[in-house]
Write an enzyme that holds these catalytic residues in place. Sequence first.
Site: not given
Length: 258
Positions: A157, A170
Amino acid sequence: MSSLDQGLLSADLNGMTAIITGGASGIGLATVERFASLGARVALNHLPDDPTAVEEIERLRTEGLDVIGAPGDVSKAGLAEEMVCTAIAELGRLDILVNNAGTPATQRPIPFHDLDSLDEDRWEKILQTNLMGTFRCAHAAANALRTSNGAIVNVASIAGIGGSASSIAYAASKAGIVNMTRNLAKGLAPMVRVNAVAPGFVLSPWSADWSDEQRRNTIAATWLGRGAAPSEIAEAILFLSAGPKFVNAHTLVIDGGR
Ligand code: NAD
Protein backbone atom coordinates in the site's frame (compact mmCIF):
# COMPACT_ATOMS: atom_id res chain seq x y z
CA MET A 1 -16.69 -0.08 -21.21
CA SER A 2 -13.76 0.98 -23.40
CA SER A 3 -10.98 -1.41 -24.41
CA LEU A 4 -8.75 0.50 -21.98
CA ASP A 5 -11.11 -0.38 -19.09
CA GLN A 6 -10.98 -4.07 -20.02
CA GLY A 7 -7.19 -4.12 -19.61
CA LEU A 8 -4.50 -4.23 -22.25
CA LEU A 9 -2.63 -7.34 -21.23
CA SER A 10 -3.66 -10.50 -23.02
CA ALA A 11 -1.37 -13.07 -21.45
CA ASP A 12 -2.23 -16.70 -22.09
CA LEU A 13 -2.41 -18.38 -18.68
CA ASN A 14 -3.69 -21.73 -19.96
CA GLY A 15 -1.98 -24.54 -18.08
CA MET A 16 -0.93 -22.16 -15.31
CA THR A 17 -2.22 -22.06 -11.74
CA ALA A 18 -2.47 -19.39 -9.05
CA ILE A 19 -3.36 -18.95 -5.41
CA ILE A 20 -4.86 -15.59 -4.50
CA THR A 21 -5.31 -14.84 -0.80
CA GLY A 22 -8.25 -12.73 0.33
CA GLY A 23 -9.82 -13.56 -3.01
CA ALA A 24 -13.52 -13.25 -2.15
CA SER A 25 -13.81 -9.48 -2.56
CA GLY A 26 -12.23 -6.30 -3.93
CA ILE A 27 -8.76 -6.50 -5.45
CA GLY A 28 -8.42 -10.23 -4.74
CA LEU A 29 -11.68 -11.13 -6.46
CA ALA A 30 -10.84 -8.93 -9.47
CA THR A 31 -7.48 -10.73 -9.71
CA VAL A 32 -9.11 -14.17 -9.50
CA GLU A 33 -11.47 -13.18 -12.33
CA ARG A 34 -8.69 -11.69 -14.47
CA PHE A 35 -6.37 -14.69 -14.11
CA ALA A 36 -9.13 -17.28 -14.57
CA SER A 37 -10.54 -15.51 -17.62
CA LEU A 38 -7.08 -15.79 -19.21
CA GLY A 39 -7.17 -19.57 -18.70
CA ALA A 40 -5.48 -20.08 -15.32
CA ARG A 41 -6.77 -22.53 -12.75
CA VAL A 42 -7.15 -20.39 -9.64
CA ALA A 43 -7.45 -21.22 -5.93
CA LEU A 44 -9.48 -18.47 -4.25
CA ASN A 45 -8.41 -18.22 -0.61
CA HIS A 46 -10.93 -16.82 1.85
CA LEU A 47 -11.67 -16.72 5.54
CA PRO A 48 -13.39 -20.03 6.42
CA ASP A 49 -16.49 -18.25 7.76
CA ASP A 50 -16.92 -15.84 4.82
CA PRO A 51 -20.31 -16.69 3.24
CA THR A 52 -19.75 -14.44 0.20
CA ALA A 53 -16.78 -16.59 -0.85
CA VAL A 54 -18.95 -19.63 -1.55
CA GLU A 55 -21.34 -17.49 -3.60
CA GLU A 56 -18.51 -15.90 -5.58
CA ILE A 57 -16.85 -19.23 -6.33
CA GLU A 58 -20.18 -20.63 -7.51
CA ARG A 59 -20.79 -17.57 -9.72
CA LEU A 60 -17.32 -17.78 -11.29
CA ARG A 61 -17.67 -21.51 -11.94
CA THR A 62 -21.08 -20.91 -13.53
CA GLU A 63 -19.35 -18.43 -15.83
CA GLY A 64 -17.05 -21.27 -16.91
CA LEU A 65 -13.98 -20.17 -14.95
CA ASP A 66 -11.74 -22.79 -13.35
CA VAL A 67 -11.82 -21.59 -9.74
CA ILE A 68 -11.53 -23.71 -6.61
CA GLY A 69 -12.03 -22.65 -3.00
CA ALA A 70 -9.09 -22.49 -0.60
CA PRO A 71 -10.53 -21.67 2.83
CA GLY A 72 -7.99 -20.70 5.47
CA ASP A 73 -7.04 -17.87 7.79
CA VAL A 74 -3.59 -16.59 6.78
CA SER A 75 -3.16 -14.87 10.15
CA LYS A 76 -2.90 -18.25 11.89
CA ALA A 77 0.44 -20.04 11.98
CA GLY A 78 0.03 -23.56 10.63
CA LEU A 79 -3.38 -22.93 9.06
CA ALA A 80 -2.01 -20.58 6.41
CA GLU A 81 0.65 -23.09 5.37
CA GLU A 82 -1.90 -25.91 5.39
CA MET A 83 -4.20 -23.88 3.14
CA VAL A 84 -1.39 -23.27 0.63
CA CYS A 85 -0.24 -26.91 0.62
CA THR A 86 -3.79 -28.21 0.16
CA ALA A 87 -4.40 -25.76 -2.68
CA ILE A 88 -1.15 -26.74 -4.43
CA ALA A 89 -2.10 -30.41 -4.14
CA GLU A 90 -5.51 -29.68 -5.69
CA LEU A 91 -4.07 -27.45 -8.42
CA GLY A 92 -1.33 -29.94 -9.22
CA ARG A 93 1.37 -27.24 -9.48
CA LEU A 94 1.81 -23.57 -8.61
CA ASP A 95 2.92 -20.76 -10.92
CA ILE A 96 1.70 -17.59 -9.18
CA LEU A 97 1.02 -16.64 -5.56
CA VAL A 98 -0.74 -13.34 -4.87
CA ASN A 99 -0.55 -12.31 -1.21
CA ASN A 100 -3.51 -9.96 -1.11
CA ALA A 101 -5.32 -10.74 2.18
CA GLY A 102 -5.16 -7.78 4.52
CA THR A 103 -6.92 -5.91 7.27
CA PRO A 104 -6.82 -2.40 8.77
CA ALA A 105 -8.33 -3.90 11.99
CA THR A 106 -10.38 -0.74 12.44
CA GLN A 107 -13.51 0.79 10.91
CA ARG A 108 -12.25 4.36 11.33
CA PRO A 109 -8.72 5.68 10.80
CA ILE A 110 -6.70 5.94 14.01
CA PRO A 111 -4.89 9.32 14.02
CA PHE A 112 -1.15 8.94 14.42
CA HIS A 113 -1.20 10.95 17.68
CA ASP A 114 -3.67 8.50 19.26
CA LEU A 115 -1.15 5.95 20.49
CA ASP A 116 -3.56 4.61 23.13
CA SER A 117 -5.84 3.10 20.47
CA LEU A 118 -3.02 0.99 19.11
CA ASP A 119 -3.24 -1.73 21.71
CA GLU A 120 -1.49 -5.10 21.53
CA ASP A 121 -4.55 -6.84 20.07
CA ARG A 122 -4.75 -4.47 17.14
CA TRP A 123 -1.01 -4.69 16.43
CA GLU A 124 -1.29 -8.48 16.64
CA LYS A 125 -4.19 -8.71 14.19
CA ILE A 126 -2.61 -6.33 11.67
CA LEU A 127 0.87 -7.86 11.75
CA GLN A 128 -0.32 -11.48 11.86
CA THR A 129 -2.60 -10.95 8.85
CA ASN A 130 -0.78 -8.48 6.62
CA LEU A 131 2.87 -9.27 7.30
CA MET A 132 3.16 -12.72 8.82
CA GLY A 133 0.36 -14.06 6.58
CA THR A 134 2.33 -12.94 3.54
CA PHE A 135 5.48 -14.66 4.77
CA ARG A 136 3.67 -17.87 5.74
CA CYS A 137 2.07 -18.27 2.31
CA ALA A 138 5.33 -17.44 0.51
CA HIS A 139 7.20 -19.94 2.67
CA ALA A 140 4.67 -22.72 2.05
CA ALA A 141 4.59 -22.00 -1.70
CA ALA A 142 8.35 -21.55 -2.21
CA ASN A 143 9.26 -25.08 -3.33
CA ALA A 144 6.38 -25.36 -5.79
CA LEU A 145 7.23 -21.92 -7.19
CA ARG A 146 10.92 -22.84 -7.52
CA THR A 147 9.87 -25.89 -9.54
CA SER A 148 7.70 -23.84 -11.92
CA ASN A 149 9.99 -20.76 -12.09
CA GLY A 150 6.98 -18.94 -10.73
CA ALA A 151 6.20 -15.53 -9.31
CA ILE A 152 4.89 -13.92 -6.15
CA VAL A 153 3.05 -10.60 -6.07
CA ASN A 154 2.45 -9.03 -2.67
CA VAL A 155 -0.19 -6.37 -2.11
CA ALA A 156 1.39 -3.55 -0.11
CA SER A 157 0.00 0.00 0.00
CA ILE A 158 1.14 3.59 -0.36
CA ALA A 159 0.68 3.53 3.43
CA GLY A 160 3.91 1.53 3.53
CA ILE A 161 5.92 4.15 1.68
CA GLY A 162 4.87 7.27 3.51
CA GLY A 163 1.36 7.76 2.11
CA SER A 164 -1.68 8.25 4.31
CA ALA A 165 -2.67 5.24 6.41
CA SER A 166 -5.50 4.05 8.64
CA SER A 167 -3.02 3.62 11.51
CA ILE A 168 0.66 3.53 12.39
CA ALA A 169 0.40 -0.25 12.71
CA TYR A 170 -1.18 -0.69 9.26
CA ALA A 171 1.49 1.54 7.70
CA ALA A 172 4.23 -0.46 9.44
CA SER A 173 2.76 -3.75 8.20
CA LYS A 174 2.74 -2.51 4.60
CA ALA A 175 6.25 -1.04 4.90
CA GLY A 176 7.24 -4.51 6.10
CA ILE A 177 5.75 -6.03 2.95
CA VAL A 178 7.72 -3.63 0.72
CA ASN A 179 10.91 -4.58 2.57
CA MET A 180 10.09 -8.30 2.62
CA THR A 181 9.35 -8.23 -1.12
CA ARG A 182 12.96 -7.24 -1.84
CA ASN A 183 14.39 -9.76 0.59
CA LEU A 184 12.17 -12.62 -0.63
CA ALA A 185 13.19 -11.73 -4.18
CA LYS A 186 16.81 -12.07 -3.12
CA GLY A 187 16.19 -15.24 -1.15
CA LEU A 188 14.19 -17.03 -3.85
CA ALA A 189 16.31 -15.90 -6.83
CA PRO A 190 16.93 -16.87 -9.52
CA MET A 191 13.99 -19.30 -9.75
CA VAL A 192 11.18 -17.14 -8.37
CA ARG A 193 10.47 -13.46 -9.03
CA VAL A 194 8.90 -11.46 -6.18
CA ASN A 195 7.27 -8.06 -6.72
CA ALA A 196 4.61 -5.94 -5.02
CA VAL A 197 1.93 -3.42 -5.84
CA ALA A 198 1.31 -0.40 -3.63
CA PRO A 199 -2.20 0.85 -4.34
CA GLY A 200 -3.60 4.21 -3.32
CA PHE A 201 -7.36 4.57 -2.90
CA VAL A 202 -9.24 1.59 -4.36
CA LEU A 203 -13.04 1.40 -4.61
CA SER A 204 -13.52 -1.88 -2.76
CA PRO A 205 -15.49 -3.12 0.28
CA TRP A 206 -12.48 -1.86 2.27
CA SER A 207 -13.82 1.71 2.24
CA ALA A 208 -17.54 0.84 2.39
CA ASP A 209 -17.87 2.31 5.90
CA TRP A 210 -15.89 5.47 5.21
CA SER A 211 -17.59 8.81 5.84
CA ASP A 212 -18.37 11.02 2.83
CA GLU A 213 -15.76 13.46 4.11
CA GLN A 214 -13.03 10.81 4.26
CA ARG A 215 -13.89 9.68 0.75
CA ARG A 216 -13.95 13.28 -0.57
CA ASN A 217 -10.60 14.12 1.04
CA THR A 218 -8.95 10.99 -0.31
CA ILE A 219 -10.22 11.61 -3.83
CA ALA A 220 -9.18 15.29 -3.59
CA ALA A 221 -5.63 14.15 -2.76
CA THR A 222 -5.53 11.92 -5.85
CA TRP A 223 -4.43 13.79 -8.98
CA LEU A 224 -6.64 11.66 -11.22
CA GLY A 225 -9.59 12.71 -9.06
CA ARG A 226 -11.03 9.23 -8.45
CA GLY A 227 -10.39 5.92 -6.75
CA ALA A 228 -9.07 2.92 -8.70
CA ALA A 229 -11.34 0.09 -9.73
CA PRO A 230 -10.14 -3.23 -8.25
CA SER A 231 -9.67 -4.44 -11.84
CA GLU A 232 -7.02 -1.73 -12.38
CA ILE A 233 -4.95 -3.16 -9.54
CA ALA A 234 -5.58 -6.69 -10.84
CA GLU A 235 -4.15 -5.60 -14.19
CA ALA A 236 -0.93 -4.48 -12.50
CA ILE A 237 -0.76 -7.76 -10.56
CA LEU A 238 -1.12 -9.60 -13.86
CA PHE A 239 1.69 -7.49 -15.35
CA LEU A 240 4.02 -8.33 -12.46
CA SER A 241 3.06 -12.03 -12.54
CA ALA A 242 3.11 -12.77 -16.26
CA GLY A 243 4.66 -9.70 -17.87
CA PRO A 244 8.33 -8.83 -18.45
CA LYS A 245 10.39 -11.48 -16.70
CA PHE A 246 13.27 -9.14 -15.78
CA VAL A 247 11.07 -7.14 -13.40
CA ASN A 248 12.02 -8.32 -9.92
CA ALA A 249 12.11 -7.04 -6.32
CA HIS A 250 10.02 -4.06 -7.43
CA THR A 251 7.11 -2.31 -5.73
CA LEU A 252 4.82 -0.68 -8.27
CA VAL A 253 2.93 2.34 -6.92
CA ILE A 254 -0.60 2.58 -8.37
CA ASP A 255 -2.15 5.63 -6.75
CA GLY A 256 -3.37 7.83 -9.61
CA GLY A 257 -0.78 10.39 -8.51
CA ARG A 258 -0.90 11.70 -4.94
P1 NAD B 1 -11.29 -6.17 0.84
O1 NAD B 1 -11.69 -5.94 2.23
O2 NAD B 1 -12.33 -6.35 -0.20
O3 NAD B 1 -10.26 -7.40 0.72
C1 NAD B 1 -9.55 -7.96 1.78
C2 NAD B 1 -9.84 -9.45 1.73
O4 NAD B 1 -8.94 -10.13 2.63
C3 NAD B 1 -11.26 -9.78 2.23
O5 NAD B 1 -11.88 -10.66 1.32
C4 NAD B 1 -11.03 -10.42 3.57
O6 NAD B 1 -12.03 -11.34 3.95
C5 NAD B 1 -9.69 -11.09 3.35
N1 NAD B 1 -9.00 -11.40 4.59
C6 NAD B 1 -8.83 -10.61 5.69
N2 NAD B 1 -8.16 -11.26 6.64
C7 NAD B 1 -7.89 -12.50 6.14
C8 NAD B 1 -7.21 -13.62 6.67
N3 NAD B 1 -6.70 -13.59 7.89
N4 NAD B 1 -7.12 -14.73 5.90
C9 NAD B 1 -7.65 -14.76 4.65
N5 NAD B 1 -8.29 -13.71 4.10
C10 NAD B 1 -8.41 -12.60 4.85
O7 NAD B 1 -10.38 -4.90 0.45
P2 NAD B 1 -9.34 -4.68 -0.75
O8 NAD B 1 -9.29 -3.23 -0.96
O9 NAD B 1 -9.63 -5.55 -1.91
O10 NAD B 1 -7.97 -5.12 -0.04
C11 NAD B 1 -7.09 -6.05 -0.59
C12 NAD B 1 -5.66 -5.67 -0.25
O11 NAD B 1 -5.38 -4.39 -0.80
C13 NAD B 1 -5.37 -5.55 1.26
O12 NAD B 1 -4.13 -6.16 1.53
C14 NAD B 1 -5.27 -4.04 1.48
O13 NAD B 1 -4.38 -3.74 2.54
C15 NAD B 1 -4.73 -3.59 0.15
N6 NAD B 1 -4.97 -2.18 -0.15
C16 NAD B 1 -6.25 -1.71 -0.29
C17 NAD B 1 -6.44 -0.35 -0.58
C18 NAD B 1 -7.81 0.24 -0.75
O14 NAD B 1 -7.94 1.48 -0.83
N7 NAD B 1 -8.87 -0.54 -0.82
C19 NAD B 1 -5.33 0.49 -0.73
C20 NAD B 1 -4.06 -0.04 -0.58
C21 NAD B 1 -3.89 -1.38 -0.31
